[in-house]
Structure formats: structure tokens, C-alpha cells
Design a protein around this motif. Structure first.
Motif, PDB file in Angstrom:
ATOM      1  N   PRO A  98      -7.480  -3.737   2.896  1.00  9.74           N
ATOM      2  CA  PRO A  98      -7.667  -2.459   2.269  1.00  9.74           C
ATOM      3  C   PRO A  98      -7.950  -0.936   2.797  1.00  9.74           C
ATOM      4  O   PRO A  98      -8.908  -0.386   3.099  1.00  9.74           O
ATOM      5  N   ILE A  99      -6.810  -0.899   3.284  1.00 10.85           N
ATOM      6  CA  ILE A  99      -6.324   0.296   4.291  1.00 10.85           C
ATOM      7  C   ILE A  99      -5.490   1.424   3.775  1.00 10.85           C
ATOM      8  O   ILE A  99      -4.379   0.747   3.564  1.00 10.85           O
ATOM      9  N   ALA A 100      -5.961   2.480   3.653  1.00 12.34           N
ATOM     10  CA  ALA A 100      -4.667   2.785   2.856  1.00 12.34           C
ATOM     11  C   ALA A 100      -3.662   3.518   4.041  1.00 12.34           C
ATOM     12  O   ALA A 100      -4.317   3.355   5.306  1.00 12.34           O
ATOM     13  N   ARG A 107       1.058  -1.120   0.432  1.00 12.71           N
ATOM     14  CA  ARG A 107      -0.017  -0.896  -0.460  1.00 12.71           C
ATOM     15  C   ARG A 107       0.724   1.151  -0.163  1.00 12.71           C
ATOM     16  O   ARG A 107       0.553   2.352  -0.007  1.00 12.71           O
ATOM     17  N   THR A 146      -6.655   3.982  -1.711  1.00 10.27           N
ATOM     18  CA  THR A 146      -6.988   3.016  -1.350  1.00 10.27           C
ATOM     19  C   THR A 146      -6.534   1.523  -1.591  1.00 10.27           C
ATOM     20  O   THR A 146      -6.848   1.080  -3.281  1.00 10.27           O
TER      21      THR A 146
END
Length: 788
Positions: A525-527, A497, A534
């Protein structure tokens, strides 16, 4: 000026005496809830620096104190039936009761109004009636509680239990006793404070304390002033071999936990905190009384130097807070060392004693050599025999990392250069790596090399996923290997990410690429932050691809001529996102408990180990702390590293942080070394220490104490690419651990500077005799000398 002082301990009384001395017209009132002859605790230790301040500020107090000092310079470490002694330290101690009497007499002579057996009015009421309120009311300060929102205290209660006692055995030196029993380890901090008694502090971690049976007696309610006599008798039995028939003497002594007190600010309007109310530092490094008296001196001086109370209090806090924070950092390191002393009880006695003496990082290899060269030489000789290092500084002793023999213990860590084009390393990579390799370090690691196009952190990052990139790397390694026998490594990574960003700015921050970015994957799915894209949750197909990419990049790294491989499992990149509970929220087999979070990183490691030659080194870099609530804990770190070693890792490169954007790291000198220490001594796995290590003295200290096997020196070697060679020159070392290139040999000696060729004349008729390295407290001898 009307001044109210809450608390008639040493800090409050000393402040009152100094303030009255500077401003005789001030009305100063001290409230003390105990009687004048009540006291808790036994001896108080002072540094020479503090005593110099007392002597200058009030010679009468200093003279009265110095007449009765117990003085010595030795530290004895009692461990596994041996006594190891280090000299040259310098201590002065005094009974707390005697110190209070001296300060009380001085206040009386100056006509300070001291009200014993009298509770102070509430702080708010005093603040309304007086120009200044000085709160010296201890760890459990009622004043601090009254203005809790302003002071915003952080009260960190630790898990060890300790009991403050005295003994009528008069120790001759500051004595650390480390007693190993079937229930665990018990440690003692003991030192003399007069001709008949010594302070004797017994400390144990919670588990050992419970296994020893102390909880049964300690859980009772004890009336004020009474002691836990059952526990005291039990301590006497366990420690009989060190007491030589003498007894332990209580004074309201019970098992307690140490609380480190920190406050966001020390002042509220005209109210100011002093001593333990403002801060505490663990007793293993110094005296709370010492700090309180230093506070008192600074506060009295600032009130005299500034035009009004607000300006004076601001100046006091600005002056003292950095000093106290520095002391607290050292005290925290010392506190944690003793909390985890069981990690080190497998060490041989010379290394254990050196480790103990350097635990706070204030005493170092070089500093200890100045204090007591004979002691340091003995530890050096032991380590040289263990490592076949000969008569060389610890940092220049060889080490075998997997199948790779390193000539010294210094590593140049991975440095991201952001200078590649289409993932191809160029001339700047050649220049950087060859310069660092010629600078004397044993291993230089090329930074952040992606295993796939989508794994790049930025468009300027190199890769190892094409033939062109492999050939470019081969050009670099061939050139370096022709010039030097320095090991070359490469860090393989998938940025996860944290991919598809621009090159970082001067402050280290980077923004997502506005155009030309690429898809992001992560454990969940964590920015990274609000400005970042994201990522999508990695699928099984994604993970299979990544495993293949890492294995293929490892093959290419071998063909490209690298001697060592480092897998980047730290700093919030793809593997890191699986390991941390803050970034892995998966509900499948690759999330949840630690075993699930480890599953994918271990798959990658095993695939790489299968193709990476056994004769070369394989390192894994981890973030051992997330610096955020709910992140990886110490037990998890130890389990992760054991699993990585079982999976084929030869060593762990121990970094921390950069896992989440909201982290709150505690930066400082060698601030990440305790994590390398934890892993090495809890698991036996070789570790590389990183993080603000910048002096050869720190490297020697870390290696000799057994806190890590190798030290990565980063920014210092960017500042000076010949850092390792210059460290050798500074230590007059010319052996094989630091070979100078033949072309640079003329510059290998220490260079002359201004006035270095001047030989000073003798200007003293009689030479000053140096103080002896070893000085014991022998009160009978001292008394005889005084009588003469």
C-alpha cells in the motif's frame, strides 16, 4: 590583476602561459610542490581537435610539441591469439615529462613566477590576497575540499584496479590487449609516446585481481615514489607474449582505482577549479591532460573576453561544463565496458573488436566505415554469415523471435494513445498501427492494453477483456495484415497503483481521476506520489483474479490476430510493483528476497505461456534499473531475466525507471542500451534495446556489436512513421528487409534537394592526396625522414 595558480602540471602551466600572453601586465604565480623535473605518468595523447586549439592559441608551444610527437592512425585489438587492426583514427602522443618541460620553458620566457618544491598557501588565504585563484591541484584537490559545501563534489570510485606503467617495447599503434587467464581477464591499454617507450596501463576487475594474487603485495604500505615491484614482475610474466622480451618500467606505480570526479559547480567566489580538480574522464577514452589544457584555454579566453572575474568564471563554466559532461558520458560508457569485459569474451574476434571500438558510442558503425571501410566490411561479412543476412546493413538482417520470423531488427515500441472509449480501440488505433506497420519496421506493438477494467491506467486506455474489444482489435489486425507482413504485437498490462489517472499532460505528468476512478491494488500500500491515491495490498484472491485476467486476455489476443504478446512488468505497474524492493514491502511469500518478489510475476507468465501459441512471440518488458537508491541492482536484473526465460519468455524488452516518483535517471543518447547489453551478454536471452535510439547508425552499431538483438525506435518513428524505410533509402538498401508498399514505391529513392543536381568544377591544380587509412608509429623510419 594578481593570479594564483595551485599546481604546476600541464593544465596550470598552460593556463599561466596563455593568461600572461594575453595580459602581460598580470602578476601570475604558480605553486608546484614537486621539483621541475619530477613527473608521474608517461605518455599523453591528444586529439587533432585539441591540437588545433593549441596551435591557434600559442604557436610556440604547438611547434615545440609537434617536433616530438609520436603519430599513428591504427588501433590494434589483441584478442584470443589474433590481432585485428582498424585504421583512420589519428593519434598524437608526447611524453608527459617533455610536455612539462615545454610548458615550463614557455612560462619562463613569459616571466611567469613558477615556484617549484613549494606548497601553495591554503586556498582561503590565497583568495584573500589575490584577484583570482586557479586550482589545478588534481583528483585529491585540497582546494575542492576547503570549499566542499560549494563545489558539492561527487567522487565515484570504481571497482577495477589499474596500474600505470611504461615499457621499452615501442608499440606501432594504440593497442588493446585482452588476455584471458584462469583467474579472469586482464586488459592493457598501450600506446607509444616517443622513439623508445610506450605507455602501458594494466587493468583488472576486483575479483580477477584478487584471484591472481595481486592483493597480497598491494596491501602493503609503499613509501611515496616507490612501486609495487612484485606486482610489476607478475604482470611481466603474464603478459610476456605481448612484451617480446621487453620490460615494464614503473614510476611510483601501484594498483589504484579510478575515481570519476564531478562537481556541482566549478567556482567559489574568486576561486575556480581546472582539470582533474573539476572533473576526470576514464583513461580508456582520453587524456586528463588534454581536458585540463582545454580548460586552461577556455579560462584564459573568458578572462580576456569578460569585464570582471565573476562574469569570466561564469562564462568559463557555462562553456566548458557541457563539453566535459559529454566527454564524461562517453568515458563512463567506456569505463563500464572495460569493467565488464568478461561479458564479451565469448564473442568471436570480429564482433569483439567492433564492440570494443564502439564502446563509448562516439565511434559508430557509419563513423567506423568512414575511418576504415575494409575493417567494417570484414565485421559486416562475419555478421552476415552468422545471421544469413547477406550483404545488407545489420539492421535489415532477419531475426527469429520465438516462433515469429522478423524481416529486420527494428521494433515500434508500445505507444499509449489514450484514444479508446470504454476500453475499445477505435479509428485512431487503426490509423496509428497501420501507418507504423507500413513504415518498414518488423514488429509494431500496440501499447498499454489492460486485462481488466480496474487495470486501465486511464479511461482512454484500450483493453482486451470484452468481446467488443476483441472484435475491434480483430478489425485492426485484419486490416494491417492485408496491407503488410509486419508483425503486430500487443502489450498486456495491469496498471496497479498507476491506474485511474487522467491522460498525461504535455510534460508527461498525470493526476488521479477526481471522479469516476476505480480501486487500486499493488504489491504494497504505497502511493505513487503525494497527490496519488494509496492502493490496497493485493490479496491472494486479487492475485488469482489477475492471473486469470492475463490468461484470458492472452487468449483474446490470439483470437484477435496478434503475432506477438508483450507483458508489461515495468514502469511501476502491478507486476513491476512486485519486482522492485522499493515498492514491495510484503512479509508473506510474495515479498522479501528476490525469489519471493518474483513469485507472482512468474505465476502470471506461466499462465500466459500455457495459453499463448508456441508459434507466436512472447516478450516481457522490465525496468532494469529503478534509478533510485535501494532499487534493483544488476545481479537482481540478471536473475529476474533468467527466471522469466525459464518461465517461457522469448525475449526481454529492456526499459528502465518509472518505478518510483523520486527517481533520478541519467538521460542521454541510447542511455538504456547498457542494460539490454548486460542481460543479453550475461544470460544469452534475446533482448530489445529501447531509450533515445533515433538514428539508423546507432541501430546498426548496437546490433553489430551484439549489445541487443532488436532495437525499439519510439519517438523517432512518431516523428517519421516511415523512419525504417527512410533509413533503408539513406543506406541505398532495397532488399527484403525493408519492402516499400507498391502504392508508395515511387517515393522509395532518395529525393533530390537544393543544388543536389550541381556538379562542381575542378578548381585545384593539384589534387590533395588522402591520408593513408593505416599509419603505424615507426620511430626509426620517422627519424630517418626527419634527418633527410
Amino acid at each position: 590583476m594578481r593570479v594564483a595558480v595551485i599546481g604546476g602540471g600541464p593544465g596550470g602551466l598552460y593556463f599561466a602561459a596563455l593568461a600572461k600572453q594575453l595580459s602581460p601586465s598580470w602578476e601570475i604565480t604558480v605553486w608546484e610542490r614537486n621539483a621541475a623535473d619530477d613527473t608521474f605518468g608517461f605518455g599523453v595523447v591528444f586529439s587533432d581537435e585539441t591540437l588545433d586549439g593549441i596551435a591557434q592559441a600559442d604557436p610556440e608551444i604547438f611547434t615545440a610539441m609537434s617536433v616530438e610527437f609520436a603519430r599513428w592512425s591504427d588501433i590494434d585489438v589483441r584478442y584470443r591469439g589474433q590481432v585485428l587492426t582498424s585504421g583512420g583514427h589519428g593519434f598524437a602522443a608526447l611524453g608527459r615529462k617533455r610536455l612539462l618541460r615545454i610548458l615550463q620553458d614557455r612560462c619562463a620566457a613569459l616571466q611567469v613566477d613558477v615556484r617549484y618544491r613549494t606548497l601553495a598557501p591554503p586556498a582561503g588565504q590565497l583568495a584573500a590576497a589575490y584577484d583570482l585563484v586557479v586550482a589545478s591541484d588534481g583528483v585529491r584537490s585540497a582546494t575542492r575540499a576547503a570549499f566542499a559545501d560549494t563545489f558539492a563534489a561527487d567522487l565515484d570510485e570504481r571497482h577495477c584496479r589499474y596500474m600505470w606503467l611504461a615499457t621499452d617495447k615501442v608499440f606501432e599503434a594504440f593497442t588493446f590487449i585482452v588476455e584471458e587467464q584462469d583467474f579472469g581477464t586482464m586488459q592493457v591499454h598501450a600506446y607509444p609516446f616517443d622513439a623508445t617507450r610506450s605507455t602501458f596501463i594494466v587493468e583488472m576487475d576486483e575479483e580477477a585481481w584478487r584471484r591472481a594474487g595481486f592483493a597480497e603485495s598491494a596491501d602493503r604500505d609503499f613509501p611515496p615514489g616507490t612501486s609495487d615491484e612484485d606486482s610489476i614482475r607478475r604482470c611481466e610474466e603474464i603478459l610476456a607474449g605481448h612484451l617480446d622480451g621487453h620490460r615494464l618500467i614503473p614510476n611510483g606505480s601501484k594498483w589504484i582505482r579510478f575515481t570519476t570526479v564531478r562537481n556541482t559547480t566549478w567556482r567559489h567566489e574568486n576561486v575556480v577549479l581546472l582539470g582533474d580538480a573539476a572533473h576526470t574522464a576514464h583513461f580508456s577514452i582520453g587524456s586528463g591532460t588534454k581536458l585540463a589544457m582545454e580548460d586552461a584555454l577556455a579560462l584564459a579566453a573568458c578572462l580576456h573576453e569578460h569585464p570582471d572575474v565573476p562574469a569570466a568564471l561564469a562564462a568559463y563554466e557555462a562553456e566548458r561544463k557541457p563539453v566535459v559532461e559529454s566527454t564524461q558520458r562517453a568515458a563512463q560508457a567506456s569505463l563500464e565496458w572495460f569493467e565488464n569485459v568478461g561479458r564479451y569474451t565469448g564473442q568471436e574476434a570480429p564482433q569483439f573488436a567492433f564492440n570494443l571500438l564502439t564502446r563509448s558510442r562516439r565511434v559508430t558503425y557509419d563513423n567506423l566505415r568512414v575511418r576504415d571501410q575494409q575493417f567494417t566490411d570484414a565485421v559486416d561479412a562475419w555478421h552476415a554469415a552468422e545471421t544469413a543476412g547477406g550483404a545488407t546493413p545489420p539492421m535489415f538482417r532477419p531475426f527469429r523471435l520465438g516462433g515469429l520470423r522478423l524481416r529486420n531488427r527494428v521494433v515500434v515500441p508500445p505507444t499509449a494513445l489514450y484514444a479508446a472509449v470504454d476500453g475499445v480501440p477505435g479509428d485512431f488505433h487503426l490509423l496509428h498501427l497501420s501507418t507504423q506497420a507500413l513504415g518498414g519496421s518488423a514488429l509494431v506493438i500496440a501499447g498499454m492494453t489492460a486485462v481488466s477494467p480496474d487495470g486501465r491506467a486511464t479511461s482512454g486506455c484500450p483493453g482486451l477483456y470484452t468481446d467488443e474489444q476483441e472484435a475491434a482489435w480483430r478489425r485492426i489486425t485484419d486490416f494491417v495484415h492485408r496491407q503488410s507482413d509486419t508483425g503486430l504485437g500487443v502489450q498486456l498490462t495491469h496498471a496497479g497503483r498507476r491506474a485511474a489517472t487522467g491522460s498525461p499532460s504535455a510534460d508527461g505528468t498525470s493526476a488521479p481521476l477526481a471522479e469516476g476512478g476505480w480501486p487500486l491494488i499493488a504489491a504494497s500500500p504505497i502511493a505513487w506520489d503525494e497527490a496519488s491515491a494509496t492502493p490496497r495490498e493485493a490479496t491472494r484472491e486479487d492475485m488469482d483474479t489477475v492471473v486469470q485476467d492475463f490468461a484470458e486476455a492472452a487468449r483474446r489476443a490470439d483470437r484477435a490476430g496478434f503475432d506477438a504478446l508483450q507483458l508489461q512488468y515495468a514502469h511501476g505497474q502491478l507486476m513491476s510493483s512486485f519486482l522492485s524492493p522499493l515498492t514491495n514491502l510484503r512479509t508473506d511469500a510474495y515479498g522479501g528476497r528476490l525469489a519471493g518478489r518474483l513469485r507472482f510475476p512468474l505465476e502470471v507468465l506461466r499462465a500466459v505461456r500455457a495459453v499463448w501459441p508456441a508459434g507466436k512471440a512472447l516478450i516481457v518488458r522490465i525496468s532494469a534499473a529503478d534509478w533510485a537508491e535501494g532499487g534493483i541492482g544488476e545481479a537482481d536484473v540478471v536473475a529476474i531475466c533468467r527466471a522469466l526465460a525459464d518461465g517461457g519468455a522469448d525475449a526481454i524488452d529492456v526499459s528502465t525507471g518509472e518505478v518510483v516518483a523520486h527517481e533520478r535517471p541519467r538521460y542521454g543518447r541510447s542511455y538504456q542500451t547498457p542494460y539490454a547489453d548486460l542481460i543479453r551478454n550475461a544470460t544469452g536471452i534475446p533482448t530489445i534495446a529501447v531509450g533515445a535510439i533515433s538514428t539508423y547508425d546507432d541501430v546498426n552499431s548496437i546490433i553489430l556489436a551484439g549489445r541487443a538483438d532488436l532495437c525499439a525506435v519510439g519517438r523517432a518513428q512518431l516523428h517519421d512513421p516511415l523512419w525504417t524505410l527512410h533509413a533503408a533509402a539513406a543506406q541505398n538498401y532495397t532488399g527484403p528487409g525493408a519492402p516499400w508498399p507498391a502504392q508508395w514505391k515511387a517515393g522509395s529513392a532518395r529525393q533530390p534537394g537544393a543544388r543536389t543536381d550541381r556538379i562542381p568544377p575542378r578548381l585545384q591544380l593539384l589534387r590533395t592526396i588522402d591520408a593513408p587509412v593505416h599509419q603505424r608509429w615507426l620511430p626509426r623510419h620517422a627519424a630517418a625522414t626527419t634527418a633527410l
